[in-house]
Design a protein around this motif. Structure first.
Motif, PDB file in Angstrom:
ATOM      1  N   ALA A  85      -5.028   2.863   2.628  1.00 35.43           N
ATOM      2  CA  ALA A  85      -4.959   4.271   2.248  1.00 35.43           C
ATOM      3  C   ALA A  85      -6.263   4.999   2.550  1.00 35.43           C
ATOM      4  CB  ALA A  85      -4.622   4.385   0.757  1.00 35.43           C
ATOM      5  N   LEU A  86      -7.375   4.287   2.516  1.00 34.49           N
ATOM      6  CA  LEU A  86      -8.683   4.887   2.780  1.00 34.49           C
ATOM      7  C   LEU A  86      -9.075   4.825   4.259  1.00 34.49           C
ATOM      8  CD1 LEU A  86     -10.575   3.462  -0.333  1.00 34.49           C
ATOM      9  CD2 LEU A  86      -9.973   5.868   0.075  1.00 34.49           C
ATOM     10  N   GLY A  87      -8.175   4.319   5.092  1.00 36.08           N
ATOM     11  CA  GLY A  87      -8.446   4.260   6.520  1.00 36.08           C
ATOM     12  C   GLY A  87      -9.406   3.157   6.913  1.00 36.08           C
ATOM     13  N   ILE A  88      -9.478   2.095   6.108  1.00 43.08           N
ATOM     14  CA  ILE A  88     -10.398   0.987   6.378  1.00 43.08           C
ATOM     15  C   ILE A  88      -9.584  -0.204   6.887  1.00 43.08           C
ATOM     16  CG2 ILE A  88     -12.038  -0.641   5.356  1.00 43.08           C
ATOM     17  CD1 ILE A  88     -12.656   1.549   3.262  1.00 43.08           C
ATOM     18  N   GLU A  89      -9.777  -0.549   8.134  1.00 38.23           N
ATOM     19  CA  GLU A  89      -9.043  -1.671   8.710  1.00 38.23           C
ATOM     20  C   GLU A  89      -9.663  -3.006   8.322  1.00 38.23           C
ATOM     21  OE1 GLU A  89      -8.585  -1.310  12.897  1.00 38.23           O
ATOM     22  OE2 GLU A  89      -7.556   0.628  12.791  1.00 38.23           O
ATOM     23  N   ARG A  90     -11.004  -3.035   8.244  1.00 40.72           N
ATOM     24  CA  ARG A  90     -11.717  -4.299   8.048  1.00 40.72           C
ATOM     25  C   ARG A  90     -12.998  -3.999   7.283  1.00 40.72           C
ATOM     26  NH1 ARG A  90     -11.497  -9.174  10.985  1.00 40.72           N
ATOM     27  NH2 ARG A  90     -13.459 -10.343  11.096  1.00 40.72           N
ATOM     28  N   ALA A  91     -13.377  -4.891   6.365  1.00 42.91           N
ATOM     29  CA  ALA A  91     -14.552  -4.630   5.534  1.00 42.91           C
ATOM     30  C   ALA A  91     -15.198  -5.941   5.117  1.00 42.91           C
ATOM     31  CB  ALA A  91     -14.164  -3.833   4.285  1.00 42.91           C
ATOM     32  N   HIS A  92     -16.477  -5.862   4.775  1.00 45.96           N
ATOM     33  CA  HIS A  92     -17.117  -6.925   4.010  1.00 45.96           C
ATOM     34  C   HIS A  92     -16.580  -6.856   2.578  1.00 45.96           C
ATOM     35  CE1 HIS A  92     -19.940  -7.454   7.277  1.00 45.96           C
ATOM     36  NE2 HIS A  92     -20.488  -6.268   7.100  1.00 45.96           N
ATOM     37  N   LEU A  93     -16.435  -8.007   1.938  1.00 45.85           N
ATOM     38  CA  LEU A  93     -16.022  -8.051   0.541  1.00 45.85           C
ATOM     39  C   LEU A  93     -17.124  -8.705  -0.279  1.00 45.85           C
ATOM     40  CD1 LEU A  93     -12.322  -9.307   0.860  1.00 45.85           C
ATOM     41  CD2 LEU A  93     -13.172  -6.950   0.959  1.00 45.85           C
ATOM     42  N   VAL A  94     -17.503  -8.065  -1.375  1.00 47.91           N
ATOM     43  CA  VAL A  94     -18.483  -8.613  -2.309  1.00 47.91           C
ATOM     44  C   VAL A  94     -17.820  -8.663  -3.673  1.00 47.91           C
ATOM     45  CG1 VAL A  94     -20.758  -8.361  -3.361  1.00 47.91           C
ATOM     46  CG2 VAL A  94     -20.400  -7.646  -0.977  1.00 47.91           C
ATOM     47  N   GLY A  95     -17.685  -9.865  -4.231  1.00 55.68           N
ATOM     48  CA  GLY A  95     -16.991  -9.986  -5.519  1.00 55.68           C
ATOM     49  C   GLY A  95     -17.667 -10.979  -6.429  1.00 55.68           C
ATOM     50  N   ASN A  96     -17.714 -10.638  -7.715  1.00 57.88           N
ATOM     51  CA  ASN A  96     -18.249 -11.600  -8.676  1.00 57.88           C
ATOM     52  C   ASN A  96     -17.145 -12.073  -9.615  1.00 57.88           C
ATOM     53  OD1 ASN A  96     -18.593  -8.910 -10.132  1.00 57.88           O
ATOM     54  ND2 ASN A  96     -19.244 -10.309 -11.748  1.00 57.88           N
ATOM     55  N   SER A  97     -17.162 -13.374  -9.887  1.00 59.66           N
ATOM     56  CA  SER A  97     -16.257 -13.999 -10.846  1.00 59.66           C
ATOM     57  C   SER A  97     -14.800 -13.742 -10.430  1.00 59.66           C
ATOM     58  CB  SER A  97     -16.576 -13.473 -12.248  1.00 59.66           C
ATOM     59  OG  SER A  97     -16.097 -14.330 -13.242  1.00 59.66           O
ATOM     60  N   TYR A  98     -14.026 -13.066 -11.269  1.00 61.49           N
ATOM     61  CA  TYR A  98     -12.635 -12.733 -10.929  1.00 61.49           C
ATOM     62  C   TYR A  98     -12.561 -11.950  -9.621  1.00 61.49           C
ATOM     63  CZ  TYR A  98      -8.193 -10.132 -11.486  1.00 61.49           C
ATOM     64  OH  TYR A  98      -6.959  -9.552 -11.304  1.00 61.49           O
ATOM     65  N   GLY A  99     -13.473 -11.006  -9.429  1.00 66.68           N
ATOM     66  CA  GLY A  99     -13.494 -10.240  -8.179  1.00 66.68           C
ATOM     67  C   GLY A  99     -13.751 -11.115  -6.970  1.00 66.68           C
ATOM     68  N   GLY A 100     -14.550 -12.161  -7.135  1.00 65.25           N
ATOM     69  CA  GLY A 100     -14.753 -13.110  -6.052  1.00 65.25           C
ATOM     70  C   GLY A 100     -13.471 -13.839  -5.698  1.00 65.25           C
ATOM     71  N   ALA A 101     -12.678 -14.162  -6.714  1.00 62.87           N
ATOM     72  CA  ALA A 101     -11.393 -14.803  -6.463  1.00 62.87           C
ATOM     73  C   ALA A 101     -10.451 -13.862  -5.733  1.00 62.87           C
ATOM     74  CB  ALA A 101     -10.774 -15.247  -7.788  1.00 62.87           C
ATOM     75  N   VAL A 102     -10.438 -12.578  -6.119  1.00 66.51           N
ATOM     76  CA  VAL A 102      -9.615 -11.587  -5.419  1.00 66.51           C
ATOM     77  C   VAL A 102     -10.039 -11.494  -3.957  1.00 66.51           C
ATOM     78  CG1 VAL A 102      -8.984  -9.147  -5.314  1.00 66.51           C
ATOM     79  CG2 VAL A 102      -9.139 -10.301  -7.541  1.00 66.51           C
ATOM     80  N   ALA A 103     -11.341 -11.507  -3.708  1.00 70.57           N
ATOM     81  CA  ALA A 103     -11.850 -11.459  -2.337  1.00 70.57           C
ATOM     82  C   ALA A 103     -11.392 -12.681  -1.542  1.00 70.57           C
ATOM     83  CB  ALA A 103     -13.373 -11.363  -2.348  1.00 70.57           C
ATOM     84  N   MET A 104     -11.462 -13.862  -2.135  1.00 71.23           N
ATOM     85  CA  MET A 104     -11.008 -15.068  -1.441  1.00 71.23           C
ATOM     86  C   MET A 104      -9.529 -14.986  -1.099  1.00 71.23           C
ATOM     87  SD  MET A 104     -12.910 -18.458  -2.948  1.00 71.23           S
ATOM     88  CE  MET A 104     -12.728 -18.131  -4.701  1.00 71.23           C
ATOM     89  N   ARG A 105      -8.732 -14.509  -2.048  1.00 65.53           N
ATOM     90  CA  ARG A 105      -7.290 -14.383  -1.800  1.00 65.53           C
ATOM     91  C   ARG A 105      -7.017 -13.429  -0.639  1.00 65.53           C
ATOM     92  NH1 ARG A 105      -2.099 -16.606  -2.495  1.00 65.53           N
ATOM     93  NH2 ARG A 105      -0.600 -14.912  -2.524  1.00 65.53           N
ATOM     94  N   MET A 106      -7.755 -12.323  -0.584  1.00 66.38           N
ATOM     95  CA  MET A 106      -7.602 -11.389   0.534  1.00 66.38           C
ATOM     96  C   MET A 106      -7.946 -12.068   1.851  1.00 66.38           C
ATOM     97  SD  MET A 106      -9.247  -7.996  -1.254  1.00 66.38           S
ATOM     98  CE  MET A 106      -9.208  -6.992   0.254  1.00 66.38           C
ATOM     99  N   ALA A 107      -9.001 -12.873   1.859  1.00 64.65           N
ATOM    100  CA  ALA A 107      -9.406 -13.566   3.090  1.00 64.65           C
ATOM    101  C   ALA A 107      -8.392 -14.623   3.502  1.00 64.65           C
ATOM    102  CB  ALA A 107     -10.782 -14.194   2.885  1.00 64.65           C
ATOM    103  N   MET A 108      -7.715 -15.221   2.531  1.00 66.82           N
ATOM    104  CA  MET A 108      -6.689 -16.216   2.829  1.00 66.82           C
ATOM    105  C   MET A 108      -5.438 -15.574   3.426  1.00 66.82           C
ATOM    106  SD  MET A 108      -6.940 -18.352  -0.738  1.00 66.82           S
ATOM    107  CE  MET A 108      -8.386 -19.357  -1.154  1.00 66.82           C
ATOM    108  N   ARG A 109      -5.013 -14.467   2.826  1.00 68.94           N
ATOM    109  CA  ARG A 109      -3.747 -13.840   3.187  1.00 68.94           C
ATOM    110  C   ARG A 109      -3.863 -12.818   4.318  1.00 68.94           C
ATOM    111  NH1 ARG A 109       1.209 -15.368   1.376  1.00 68.94           N
ATOM    112  NH2 ARG A 109       1.806 -13.205   0.983  1.00 68.94           N
ATOM    113  N   HIS A 110      -5.027 -12.178   4.409  1.00 64.24           N
ATOM    114  CA  HIS A 110      -5.204 -11.100   5.378  1.00 64.24           C
ATOM    115  C   HIS A 110      -6.552 -11.262   6.089  1.00 64.24           C
ATOM    116  CE1 HIS A 110      -1.742  -9.124   3.538  1.00 64.24           C
ATOM    117  NE2 HIS A 110      -2.309  -9.333   2.361  1.00 64.24           N
ATOM    118  N   PRO A 111      -6.726 -12.327   6.847  1.00 63.80           N
ATOM    119  CA  PRO A 111      -8.030 -12.589   7.467  1.00 63.80           C
ATOM    120  C   PRO A 111      -8.484 -11.480   8.409  1.00 63.80           C
ATOM    121  CG  PRO A 111      -6.332 -14.036   8.379  1.00 63.80           C
ATOM    122  CD  PRO A 111      -5.746 -13.380   7.166  1.00 63.80           C
ATOM    123  N   GLU A 112      -7.533 -10.752   8.978  1.00 62.94           N
ATOM    124  CA  GLU A 112      -7.881  -9.665   9.895  1.00 62.94           C
ATOM    125  C   GLU A 112      -8.526  -8.479   9.181  1.00 62.94           C
ATOM    126  OE1 GLU A 112      -4.018  -8.528   8.149  1.00 62.94           O
ATOM    127  OE2 GLU A 112      -4.906 -10.413   8.856  1.00 62.94           O
TER     128      GLU A 112
END
Length: 271
Positions: A85-112
């Motif tokens: 929705a924000l027009g971002i195709e690809r980004a760095h992800l920085v997450g702590n604790s639960y947010g880190g887990a969300v970031a890992m899940r995104m990298a697993m499911r949507h590596p692009e």
């Protein structure tokens, strides 16, 4: 300034500041957590990036999730939708604790969609002998289970997050307590966060793990499974530091992460 967007069944709060290559910042699951409470003090060091700081579903000003899906899985899809929705195709992800887990899940499911990953003591990967829970998680779950949590309970929780308890200021405790009363997730205890262990090998993004040596919430001993499971992962351990690395050791954290996101090696890396 906080903005709102609709992503599927969820209304997400977010802050969008700066220009340049995008970073999406994903906070932890502690009571009173918001994107800006976790990372607001770090953003000035990343002024050459576009910084998207999200309140994950159920926290801050974002709406509570109405799903039986594991929270990590649900949140990861909503953050991907927000990027679109924000027009971002690809980004760095920085997450702590639960947010880190969300970031890992995104990298697993949507590596692009993921460039580089920075994970501070991420959740989602438990050792075989848990529970019993570390002291910090015990306090987190107890606070979530309390229908009318007290400010004293918040003060005890915040002090567990930092090695130097002088950083657990009265104003910080007040801020987190007031936020927790606005958005107190109604979740089973322990919540159904989801298990990322089977898919760690799917994380293709270069990954930096940052851990406080004295973390009492997600202990350093839990790092080994993630470090061994993600093919391109390295670990930096900061002594005299607990769970809120980005807050307690902000200057060092900002330097390490900036170098890593530029593609350079972080100094004194272990792993």
């Amino acid at each position: 300034m906080t903005s709102m967007m609709d992503v599927g069944d969820t209304r997400l709060a977010y802050t969008d500041v700066g220009t340049g290559s995008p970073i999406v910042w994903l906070h932890g699951s502690g009571p009173g957590a918001t994107g800006m409470s976790n990372f607001g003090g770090n953003l000035a060091a990343f002024g050459d990036h576009r910084n998207i700081v999200v309140d994950l579903p159920g926290w801050g000003r974002s709406t509570r999730p109405t799903t039986d899906e594991p929270l990590i899985f649900h949140a990861a899809e909503r953050v991907c939708d927000a990027m679109t929705a924000l027009g971002i195709e690809r980004a760095h992800l920085v997450g702590n604790s639960y947010g880190g887990a969300v970031a890992m899940r995104m990298a697993m499911r949507h590596p692009e969609r993921v460039d580089r990953l920075v994970l501070m003591a991420p959740g989602g990967v438990l050792p075989a002998d848990a529970p019993p829970w570390p002291k910090g998680l015990e306090h987190l779950f107890a606070y979530m289970a309390d229908e009318k949590p007290s400010r004293q309970a918040m003060a005890e929780f915040v002090r567990l997050m930092v090695f130097d308890e002088s950083l657990a200021t009265e104003s910080l405790i007040d801020e987190r307590y007031e936020s927790s009363l606005r958005a107190h997730p109604e979740l089973p205890i322990p919540p159904n966060f989801g298990d990322l262990t089977p898919d760690l090998h799917r994380v293709a993004a270069p990954t930096l793990l940052v851990w406080g040596r004295e973390d009492q919430t997600v202990p350093l001993a839990w790092a080994s499974k993630i470090l061994e499971g993600i093919p391109d992962a390295e670990l930096r351990v900061l002594p005299h530091c607990r769970h809120w690395v980005q807050y307690e050791r902000a200057d060092e954290f900002n330097h390490i992460v900036s170098e890593f996101l530029r593609g350079g090696a972080s100094a004194a890396v272990e792993g």
